[in-house]
Write a protein that holds these residues in place. Sequence first.
Motif, mmCIF file in Angstrom:
data_model
loop_
_atom_site.group_PDB
_atom_site.id
_atom_site.type_symbol
_atom_site.label_atom_id
_atom_site.label_comp_id
_atom_site.label_asym_id
_atom_site.label_seq_id
_atom_site.Cartn_x
_atom_site.Cartn_y
_atom_site.Cartn_z
ATOM 1 N N LEU A 185 -5.808 7.431 -13.132
ATOM 2 C CA LEU A 185 -7.231 7.515 -12.812
ATOM 3 C C LEU A 185 -7.521 8.284 -11.529
ATOM 4 N N GLY A 186 -6.488 8.809 -10.888
ATOM 5 C CA GLY A 186 -6.699 9.565 -9.662
ATOM 6 C C GLY A 186 -7.254 8.735 -8.526
ATOM 7 N N ALA A 187 -7.001 7.419 -8.570
ATOM 8 C CA ALA A 187 -7.585 6.506 -7.582
ATOM 9 C C ALA A 187 -6.830 6.549 -6.264
ATOM 10 N N LEU A 188 -7.535 6.244 -5.190
ATOM 11 C CA LEU A 188 -6.904 5.972 -3.901
ATOM 12 C C LEU A 188 -6.547 4.495 -3.861
ATOM 13 N N THR A 189 -5.381 4.171 -3.331
ATOM 14 C CA THR A 189 -4.921 2.779 -3.303
ATOM 15 C C THR A 189 -4.319 2.453 -1.947
ATOM 16 N N VAL A 190 -4.339 1.171 -1.603
ATOM 17 C CA VAL A 190 -3.710 0.680 -0.377
ATOM 18 C C VAL A 190 -2.926 -0.576 -0.723
ATOM 19 N N VAL A 191 -1.608 -0.569 -0.501
ATOM 20 C CA VAL A 191 -0.765 -1.742 -0.712
ATOM 21 C C VAL A 191 -0.616 -2.477 0.606
ATOM 22 N N GLU A 192 -0.834 -3.795 0.580
ATOM 23 C CA GLU A 192 -0.810 -4.585 1.811
ATOM 24 C C GLU A 192 0.059 -5.832 1.651
ATOM 25 N N SER A 194 -0.622 -9.134 3.076
ATOM 26 C CA SER A 194 -1.727 -9.778 3.779
ATOM 27 C C SER A 194 -1.458 -11.265 3.944
ATOM 28 N N GLU A 195 -2.399 -11.946 4.627
ATOM 29 C CA GLU A 195 -2.314 -13.393 4.778
ATOM 30 C C GLU A 195 -2.393 -14.105 3.441
ATOM 31 N N HIS A 196 -2.989 -13.460 2.467
ATOM 32 C CA HIS A 196 -3.154 -14.057 1.146
ATOM 33 C C HIS A 196 -1.929 -13.824 0.268
ATOM 34 N N GLY A 197 -1.106 -12.837 0.612
ATOM 35 C CA GLY A 197 0.036 -12.453 -0.196
ATOM 36 C C GLY A 197 0.073 -10.949 -0.371
ATOM 37 N N ASN A 198 1.012 -10.461 -1.160
ATOM 38 C CA ASN A 198 1.096 -9.031 -1.426
ATOM 39 C C ASN A 198 -0.041 -8.628 -2.359
ATOM 40 N N LEU A 199 -0.744 -7.575 -1.980
ATOM 41 C CA LEU A 199 -1.869 -7.134 -2.807
ATOM 42 C C LEU A 199 -2.002 -5.618 -2.761
ATOM 43 N N VAL A 200 -2.744 -5.098 -3.738
ATOM 44 C CA VAL A 200 -3.090 -3.684 -3.734
ATOM 45 C C VAL A 200 -4.589 -3.569 -3.910
ATOM 46 N N ARG A 201 -5.190 -2.730 -3.086
ATOM 47 C CA ARG A 201 -6.620 -2.456 -3.155
ATOM 48 C C ARG A 201 -6.815 -1.112 -3.854
ATOM 49 N N ILE A 202 -7.525 -1.128 -4.971
ATOM 50 C CA ILE A 202 -7.867 0.103 -5.685
ATOM 51 C C ILE A 202 -9.273 0.498 -5.251
ATOM 52 N N ILE A 203 -9.413 1.642 -4.598
ATOM 53 C CA ILE A 203 -10.735 2.084 -4.147
ATOM 54 C C ILE A 203 -11.569 2.416 -5.381
ATOM 55 N N ALA A 204 -12.723 1.750 -5.511
ATOM 56 C CA ALA A 204 -13.523 1.872 -6.733
ATOM 57 C C ALA A 204 -14.968 2.221 -6.417
ATOM 58 N N GLY A 205 -15.158 3.091 -5.431
ATOM 59 C CA GLY A 205 -16.500 3.496 -5.048
ATOM 60 C C GLY A 205 -16.742 3.259 -3.571
ATOM 61 N N VAL A 206 -17.985 3.424 -3.160
ATOM 62 C CA VAL A 206 -18.348 3.245 -1.756
ATOM 63 C C VAL A 206 -18.306 1.764 -1.414
ATOM 64 N N LYS A 207 -17.337 1.378 -0.583
ATOM 65 C CA LYS A 207 -17.136 -0.024 -0.177
ATOM 66 C C LYS A 207 -16.994 -0.946 -1.378
ATOM 67 N N GLN A 208 -16.337 -0.439 -2.423
ATOM 68 C CA GLN A 208 -16.029 -1.237 -3.610
ATOM 69 C C GLN A 208 -14.535 -1.130 -3.904
ATOM 70 N N GLN A 209 -13.945 -2.240 -4.320
ATOM 71 C CA GLN A 209 -12.521 -2.246 -4.606
ATOM 72 C C GLN A 209 -12.206 -3.183 -5.772
ATOM 73 N N ILE A 210 -11.140 -2.832 -6.492
ATOM 74 C CA ILE A 210 -10.500 -3.733 -7.449
ATOM 75 C C ILE A 210 -9.214 -4.180 -6.767
ATOM 76 N N ILE A 211 -9.041 -5.480 -6.597
ATOM 77 C CA ILE A 211 -7.906 -6.005 -5.845
ATOM 78 C C ILE A 211 -6.987 -6.778 -6.791
ATOM 79 N N TYR A 212 -5.694 -6.474 -6.718
ATOM 80 C CA TYR A 212 -4.690 -7.237 -7.459
ATOM 81 C C TYR A 212 -3.807 -7.960 -6.451
ATOM 82 N N LEU A 213 -3.699 -9.280 -6.618
ATOM 83 C CA LEU A 213 -2.962 -10.141 -5.688
ATOM 84 C C LEU A 213 -1.806 -10.804 -6.419
#
Length: 309
Positions: A185-192, A194-213
């Motif tokens: 999908l040509g998405a920008l992603t950030v793997v972290e 975090s305090e919650h656990g390992n997650l990836v943030r999929i940038i899904a628009g202006v200040k919008q994200q799909i997060i997998y934890l």
Amino acid sequence: SSGINAEYGGWKELDVGGIVCFEHLNLEVPDILISKTFYMEGMGFALDPFSTAPFARLYWYNVGFQQFHIGWRPDKKPQVIDGHIGIIVPNIEFTLKRLNKVSHLLKDTKFKFELVKQDEKASYLPIPIKGLSYIEVTCPWGNVFHVYENNEHIDFRGGLGMPYVQFNCPVNSVDDISEFYKHHLGALTVVEKSEHGNLVRIIAGVKQQIIYLERENVPTEKDWGYHFAIYISNFSGTYKKVREAKLENNLPPDTFETALKDRQFRFDKIQWNGKLIAILEHEVKSMHHFNYMRPLTNLHSSESIFRFQ
């Protein structure tokens, strides 16, 4: 300068990538009238006039520029996401008052809510600020919402909307999910980590994200049934990659002619390097779609159902 290189800041914060907008989350419930009590009366979301036809089996609830599509399926179990949904409102005190008013109407359901004051863990918001208060709301069927008040740090467009949806995923899968979304999908992603656990943030628009934890015991082959819709910038290229990768599990593949006519297509398999990670339906729309940036009627959380913006 230090401002440009700051974590979660600088120029990269202004990038979007291939996914330009998260439009809606679609869930099915057994009682459409209870959904109106919860989403409209309780949460303060406006019922979209495009979904109010007589005997409609699907209601759209507007929240800023995003929507919840709630389908009426009295013969099926309600769909509950394995995770939670982030919501931004102008004023959480008004939302608390609305939730209080509907409590007696939803007393025989799973509905509940509580104010979590100044949580010291970083939020799941696109800018993970610490020390925010939020309302944790459970809908009548068990879906969980974290409701935040907009402020100068969050600065969500219009002060109302859905900044993220968080899904649980299997352990040791966030790197593969990141690569999947970047490639297909040509998405920008950030793997972290975090305090919650390992997650990836999929940038899904202006200040919008799909997060997998990552979480233990998350099944990879379960079809969750619900779906979400996104808009993408490279429609033809994404369609080609999805078809070549055969990412349809329970869905008939959309032909090129159908995708071109409808200006959208669907897939439901998240897999990378031959490994199935999740079955989750994606409704993928072109920016030339008929509903892209359609103006939505919204209901301020402080108003009754008779006063709209």
